[in-house]
Design an enzyme around this catalytic site. Structure first.
Site, mmCIF file in Angstrom:
data_model
loop_
_atom_site.group_PDB
_atom_site.id
_atom_site.type_symbol
_atom_site.label_atom_id
_atom_site.label_comp_id
_atom_site.label_asym_id
_atom_site.label_seq_id
_atom_site.Cartn_x
_atom_site.Cartn_y
_atom_site.Cartn_z
ATOM 1 N N HIS A 143 0.821 -1.226 0.000
ATOM 2 C CA HIS A 143 0.000 0.000 0.000
ATOM 3 C C HIS A 143 0.849 1.267 0.000
ATOM 4 O O HIS A 143 0.324 2.367 -0.173
ATOM 5 C CB HIS A 143 -0.898 0.061 1.241
ATOM 6 C CG HIS A 143 -1.967 -0.988 1.272
ATOM 7 N ND1 HIS A 143 -2.851 -1.175 0.238
ATOM 8 C CD2 HIS A 143 -2.288 -1.912 2.217
ATOM 9 C CE1 HIS A 143 -3.680 -2.175 0.551
ATOM 10 N NE2 HIS A 143 -3.353 -2.636 1.732
ATOM 11 N N ASP A 180 -2.802 -10.360 -2.211
ATOM 12 C CA ASP A 180 -3.298 -9.827 -0.934
ATOM 13 C C ASP A 180 -4.756 -9.399 -1.164
ATOM 14 O O ASP A 180 -5.103 -8.922 -2.244
ATOM 15 C CB ASP A 180 -2.451 -8.622 -0.527
ATOM 16 C CG ASP A 180 -2.810 -8.084 0.857
ATOM 17 O OD1 ASP A 180 -2.020 -8.279 1.789
ATOM 18 O OD2 ASP A 180 -3.880 -7.440 0.986
ATOM 19 N N HIS A 182 -6.386 -6.981 -0.201
ATOM 20 C CA HIS A 182 -6.576 -5.544 -0.411
ATOM 21 C C HIS A 182 -5.867 -5.110 -1.699
ATOM 22 O O HIS A 182 -4.912 -5.756 -2.129
ATOM 23 C CB HIS A 182 -6.039 -4.784 0.805
ATOM 24 C CG HIS A 182 -6.640 -5.277 2.095
ATOM 25 N ND1 HIS A 182 -5.950 -6.046 3.007
ATOM 26 C CD2 HIS A 182 -7.896 -5.141 2.582
ATOM 27 C CE1 HIS A 182 -6.754 -6.359 4.023
ATOM 28 N NE2 HIS A 182 -7.935 -5.820 3.783
ATOM 29 N N ASP A 268 -4.585 -12.646 3.575
ATOM 30 C CA ASP A 268 -5.795 -12.110 4.215
ATOM 31 C C ASP A 268 -7.055 -12.331 3.378
ATOM 32 O O ASP A 268 -8.128 -11.832 3.733
ATOM 33 C CB ASP A 268 -5.629 -10.629 4.578
ATOM 34 C CG ASP A 268 -4.889 -9.828 3.530
ATOM 35 O OD1 ASP A 268 -4.686 -10.351 2.409
ATOM 36 O OD2 ASP A 268 -4.493 -8.690 3.821
HETATM 37 ZN ZN LIG Z 1 -4.039 -6.942 2.888
#
Ligand SMILES: [Zn+2]
Length: 369
Positions: A143, A180, A182, A268
């Site tokens: 991120h 991931d 996200h 995740d």
């Molecule tokens: Zn994540």
């Protein structure tokens, strides 16, 4: 035959997010956390390493640490001003310079070491010293923007590793596959106009960054077409990910012909993760790892580095990560995933899966696959 290299360092488990419960800043109605109450805690990573050791898998690996990323390495991605602000606050008592990226005293050096482990994994693969490599560290990186940390990520570990590899090994086309749960927004933003870095993110739609989907963002300028987003519906599971690989990820690699593949491996999207709502299990990660391993064999002499990102279920992350490392090393230990039968039983219905497949088909068509 050279082994799978596994880069890790206990010091990276000493990074702390400070006073946060899950990711809520303490104060007001938010009670201070228990010992591992901060979501991005070291325990999921430490327990993965412990499982690798107790299962005997470690004997098949070249387990090692690596030097921290140098200032020169970090400056290839991050502006000097960001390094200075981060270092100053880290030397004091920590804080937060971005969006949900809290850190404590000394996290600058730990984050540089985390980036260094990713760099070591990529370097060892390109030097031919390992069959492939895994980097297990924290804080994660996908991120992090050039000038701002975000979502637990303080340095862009994978871009730092890729640019160091480009400086040293003259590697050209690099594909980053981010599973991931996200969105890999940091990696996307760093390489958005770069035609030589293919960035692919499979993520839960609207999860993080909040409300983000990204299906229409395909890169800009000369990088047009070299960014691929695959937002998936909450509740999607094994079939959604494997079908997205079949229809989009593998054809994108076929077209791009990478010289190196790097995976941003968050765990995740698992069925019990507290920060997302997807339904993967250890066999999903095993299958995806096998697909990227096969693609790396096909396109780039097996050159594959997998870098750990998120994953917040302390008890379950180790089983998913262990399946990935087993697949890299071509070893099957006696470890059995205690969640597997339940996770398989909880997969979405055939109607849901068919609808998700239809959406993936539409994304594939829109991206020209
Ligand atoms: Zn994540």
């Amino acid at each position: 035959m050279s082994k799978t290299a596994c880069f890790t360092d206990e010091r990276t488990f000493w990074h702390t997010g400070g006073t946060h419960a899950l990711f809520f800043p303490v104060g007001g109605w938010v009670q201070p956390p228990s010992a591992s109450g901060y979501a991005e805690s070291p325990e999921s990573k430490r327990r993965l390493l412990a499982l690798v050791q107790t299962s005997g898998l470690a004997a098949s690996l070249d387990l090692r640490s690596a030097p921290a990323a140098t200032e020169e390495d970090l400056l290839r991605i991050h502006p000097r001003d960001y390094l200075a602000r981060f270092k100053a606050l880290s030397d004091e008592n920590g804080g937060d310079l971005g969006d949900l990226a809290p850190f404590g005293k000394g996290s600058y050096e730990i984050a540089a070491l985390s980036a260094g482990l990713a760099l070591g994994a990529v370097d060892t693969v390109l030097s031919g010293q390992a069959a492939n490599a895994f980097s297990l560290s924290r804080p994660p990186g996908h991120h992090c923007l050039r000038d701002k940390p975000m979502g637990f990520c303080l340095f862009a570990n994978i871009p730092v590793a890729i640019e160091a590899a480009r400086a040293k090994h003259r590697v050209g086309r690099v594909a980053v596959i981010d599973w991931d749960v996200h969105h890999g927004n940091g990696t996307q933003s760093i390489y958005y106009d770069d035609p030589n870095t293919l960035t692919i993110s499979l993520h839960q739609e609207n999860c993080f960054p909040p409300g983000y989907s990204g299906a229409d963002e395909r890169g800009a300028g000369r990088g047009e077409g070299a960014n691929v987003n695959i937002p998936l519906l909450p509740g999607g599971g094994h079939d959604a990910y494997l079908y997205a690989f079949e229809r989009i990820v593998l054809p994108a690699l076929e077209r791009f012909r990478p010289e190196l593949i790097v995976v941003a491996s968050g765990l995740d999207a698992s069925a019990v993760d507290p920060l997302a709502r997807m339904l993967l299990h250890s066999e999903s990660y095993r299958a995806m790892t096998q697909l990227v391993r096969d693609a790396a064999e096909r396109h780039c002499k097996g050159r594959l580095a997998i870098v750990h990102e998120g994953g917040y279920s302390e008890a379950y992350v180790p089983f998913c990560g262990h399946a990935i490392i087993e697949t890299l090393a071509d070893v099957r230990t006696k470890v059995a995933d205690p969640m597997l039968d339940l996770a398989i039983a909880q997969q979405p219905s055939a109607r849901f899966a068919a609808f998700q497949r239809q959406l993936i088909d539409e994304m594939a068509a829109a991206a020209g696959y």
